[in-house]
Design an enzyme around this catalytic site. Structure first.
Site, PDB file in Angstrom:
ATOM      1  N   GLY A  36       0.821  -1.212   0.000  1.00  0.00           N
ATOM      2  CA  GLY A  36       0.000   0.000   0.000  1.00  0.00           C
ATOM      3  C   GLY A  36       0.851   1.257   0.000  1.00  0.00           C
ATOM      4  N   ASP A  51       1.347  -4.593  10.969  1.00  0.00           N
ATOM      5  CA  ASP A  51       1.158  -5.892  10.318  1.00  0.00           C
ATOM      6  C   ASP A  51       0.051  -6.652  11.070  1.00  0.00           C
ATOM      7  OD1 ASP A  51       1.462  -8.618   9.475  1.00  0.00           O
ATOM      8  OD2 ASP A  51       3.549  -8.202   8.918  1.00  0.00           O
ATOM      9  N   TYR A 142      -2.950 -19.065  -3.251  1.00  0.00           N
ATOM     10  CA  TYR A 142      -3.750 -17.880  -2.910  1.00  0.00           C
ATOM     11  C   TYR A 142      -5.234 -18.245  -2.791  1.00  0.00           C
ATOM     12  CZ  TYR A 142      -6.283 -13.491  -3.849  1.00  0.00           C
ATOM     13  OH  TYR A 142      -7.160 -12.430  -3.798  1.00  0.00           O
TER      14      TYR A 142
HETATM   15  P1  NAD Z   1      -3.588  -4.373  -2.513  1.00  0.00           P
HETATM   16  O1  NAD Z   1      -2.300  -5.139  -2.486  1.00  0.00           O
HETATM   17  O2  NAD Z   1      -3.631  -3.070  -3.223  1.00  0.00           O
HETATM   18  O3  NAD Z   1      -4.103  -4.167  -1.022  1.00  0.00           O
HETATM   19  C1  NAD Z   1      -3.753  -5.010   0.034  1.00  0.00           C
HETATM   20  C2  NAD Z   1      -3.192  -4.147   1.149  1.00  0.00           C
HETATM   21  O4  NAD Z   1      -2.886  -4.981   2.266  1.00  0.00           O
HETATM   22  C3  NAD Z   1      -1.895  -3.434   0.762  1.00  0.00           C
HETATM   23  O5  NAD Z   1      -2.013  -2.051   1.024  1.00  0.00           O
HETATM   24  C4  NAD Z   1      -0.828  -4.072   1.650  1.00  0.00           C
HETATM   25  O6  NAD Z   1       0.182  -3.154   2.032  1.00  0.00           O
HETATM   26  C5  NAD Z   1      -1.660  -4.547   2.821  1.00  0.00           C
HETATM   27  N1  NAD Z   1      -1.082  -5.699   3.529  1.00  0.00           N
HETATM   28  C6  NAD Z   1      -0.544  -6.821   2.979  1.00  0.00           C
HETATM   29  N2  NAD Z   1      -0.114  -7.643   3.946  1.00  0.00           N
HETATM   30  C7  NAD Z   1      -0.390  -7.035   5.125  1.00  0.00           C
HETATM   31  C8  NAD Z   1      -0.182  -7.390   6.494  1.00  0.00           C
HETATM   32  N3  NAD Z   1       0.407  -8.544   6.819  1.00  0.00           N
HETATM   33  N4  NAD Z   1      -0.584  -6.538   7.465  1.00  0.00           N
HETATM   34  C9  NAD Z   1      -1.170  -5.347   7.136  1.00  0.00           C
HETATM   35  N5  NAD Z   1      -1.381  -4.956   5.862  1.00  0.00           N
HETATM   36  C10 NAD Z   1      -1.003  -5.793   4.866  1.00  0.00           C
HETATM   37  O7  NAD Z   1      -4.672  -5.376  -3.113  1.00  0.00           O
HETATM   38  P2  NAD Z   1      -6.175  -5.108  -3.563  1.00  0.00           P
HETATM   39  O8  NAD Z   1      -6.254  -5.436  -4.995  1.00  0.00           O
HETATM   40  O9  NAD Z   1      -6.642  -3.797  -3.077  1.00  0.00           O
HETATM   41  O10 NAD Z   1      -6.921  -6.279  -2.768  1.00  0.00           O
HETATM   42  C11 NAD Z   1      -7.576  -6.034  -1.519  1.00  0.00           C
HETATM   43  C12 NAD Z   1      -8.216  -7.322  -1.045  1.00  0.00           C
HETATM   44  O11 NAD Z   1      -9.165  -7.793  -2.023  1.00  0.00           O
HETATM   45  C13 NAD Z   1      -7.236  -8.469  -0.841  1.00  0.00           C
HETATM   46  O12 NAD Z   1      -7.656  -9.216   0.266  1.00  0.00           O
HETATM   47  C14 NAD Z   1      -7.376  -9.287  -2.114  1.00  0.00           C
HETATM   48  O13 NAD Z   1      -7.026 -10.642  -1.907  1.00  0.00           O
HETATM   49  C15 NAD Z   1      -8.856  -9.117  -2.397  1.00  0.00           C
HETATM   50  N6  NAD Z   1      -9.213  -9.307  -3.807  1.00  0.00           N
HETATM   51  C16 NAD Z   1      -8.777  -8.421  -4.751  1.00  0.00           C
HETATM   52  C17 NAD Z   1      -9.149  -8.609  -6.084  1.00  0.00           C
HETATM   53  C18 NAD Z   1      -8.735  -7.645  -7.182  1.00  0.00           C
HETATM   54  O14 NAD Z   1      -9.152  -7.838  -8.324  1.00  0.00           O
HETATM   55  N7  NAD Z   1      -7.947  -6.607  -6.904  1.00  0.00           N
HETATM   56  C19 NAD Z   1      -9.942  -9.708  -6.442  1.00  0.00           C
HETATM   57  C20 NAD Z   1     -10.345 -10.603  -5.457  1.00  0.00           C
HETATM   58  C21 NAD Z   1      -9.988 -10.371  -4.137  1.00  0.00           C
END
Ligand code: NAD
Length: 314
Positions: A36, A51, A142
């Site tokens: 992020g 975290d 995943y």
């Molecule tokens: P993203 O990577 O932009 O957001 C995830 C955020 O989680 C990041 O800001 C990262 O820094 C933070 N993060 C990761 N590990 C962490 C930890 N251990 N502790 C605290 N923060 C942590 O991804 P996104 O695309 O915004 O996805 C958000 C959620 O939606 C996720 O759970 C993802 O699996 C789910 N998702 C996304 C999609 C998509 O198309 N983007 C589809 C299905 C599911």
């Protein structure tokens, strides 16, 4: 209401946090910034770079805040990385999520979980859309970790009365999506097209075909689902957040080339091992509760404008 957004500095989580602030909620964001960016955070949200696997610190923070709902977006969200590092994937997506669930139970908060419809159902045969009642057929670590945590949530709901909602997102796109990863093809294409660089349609099975088939859903539709879930409207439900529209990578490329309006080179690439050939979800349940999904043309236009404005920033 008080809303805790995990992963709120990421793509989808930051939109949820922003909309929650706009709706008048008090918002606390937790994100370890592994993927992020602080620029994504809404100005009026309290932010803690933590975290979710750090149980004691996360618990103390949440208990002090006493959230009515936790929107859980923090995750290891890369399918490719999960194949390379399945232990890391499970550590964040299962063990980290269990920390979030135990805090939700302790605080009596609703828990809204960002699961995956795009990866959970495996290959979806031609002409069909995967409904929520389809069996999970995870083909990557995943998808396994997301499916596992769904099972934990159901168990906690039965045994301990945890109030939860599972949102199975299709392929989400929109402003702020990271154009630097291997996923997020809308962001990748837009950034390259706006720079006048060539884009590549990876084959579905044979070089030169129209590429994989996906269900692209606008980030605003994920946000609407989260806002409804905060109010309890989706308690105990598992819902696809999807458009139901089958779009090939080539169709997407052509639309984006048209929207950007620059001359563009579209190359053919090979099939990427591990990519599902076809993933399209049934959005009927979502439509019945939340209304129609954002039409692709409208979502892509808004996203193109955002990326165009970003490209013009110094
Ligand atoms: P993203 O990577 O932009 O957001 C995830 C955020 O989680 C990041 O800001 C990262 O820094 C933070 N993060 C990761 N590990 C962490 C930890 N251990 N502790 C605290 N923060 C942590 O991804 P996104 O695309 O915004 O996805 C958000 C959620 O939606 C996720 O759970 C993802 O699996 C789910 N998702 C996304 C999609 C998509 O198309 N983007 C589809 C299905 C599911």
């Amino acid at each position: 209401m008080k809303i805790l957004v995990t992963g709120g500095a990421g793509f989808i989580g930051s939109h949820v946090a922003e909309a929650a602030v706009e709706a008048g909620h008090e918002v606390l964001v937790v994100d370890d910034l592994s993927n992020g960016r602080t620029e994504n955070l809404p100005p009026n949200a309290d932010f803690h770079p933590i975290d979710i696997r750090n149980r004691d610190v996360f618990r103390e923070l949440a208990i002090h805040f006493k959230p009515d709902a936790i929107s859980h977006h923090a995750a290891q969200a890369s399918v490719t990385l999960s194949v390379r590092e399945p232990l890391l994937d499970a550590d964040v997506n299962i063990l980290g999520s269990l920390n979030v669930a135990s805090v939700a139970l302790e605080c009596d908060s609703r828990l809204i979980f960002s699961s995956t419809g795009g990866a959970l159902y495996g290959e979806v045969p031609e002409g069909q859309t995967a409904g929520e009642d389809w069996p999970a057929l995870p083909l990557s670590p995943y998808a396994c970790s997301k499916a596992s945590f769904e099972l934990y949530l159901r168990a906690f709901g039965q045994a301990s009365g945890l109030r939860y909602t599972i949102l199975r997102y299709a392929n989400v796109y929109g402003p702020r999506q990271d154009p630097h990863g291997e996923a997020g093809v809308v962001a990748i294409f837009l950034q390259r097209l706006l720079r006048g660089e060539p884009i590549q349609v990876n084959a579905r099975s044979q070089a030169g075909d129209d590429g994989c088939v996906r269900d692209y859903v606008y980030v605003g539709d994920s946000v609407r689902a989260n806002l409804a879930a905060f109010e309890g409207a989706l308690d105990g439900r598992t819902i696809n957040i999807a458009s139901g529209v089958a779009t090939t990578t080539r169709m997407l490329a052509e639309r984006l080339v048209g929207l950007v309006g620059n001359p563009a080179v579209v190359d053919d690439g090979p099939h990427r091992p591990g990519d599902l050939e076809r993933s399209v979800l049934d959005p009927a349940v979502m439509v019945s509760i939340l209304g129609e999904p954002t039409p692709l043309e409208r979502g892509l236009t808004a996203t193109t404008e955002w990326f165009r404005n970003q490209a013009q920033l110094p």
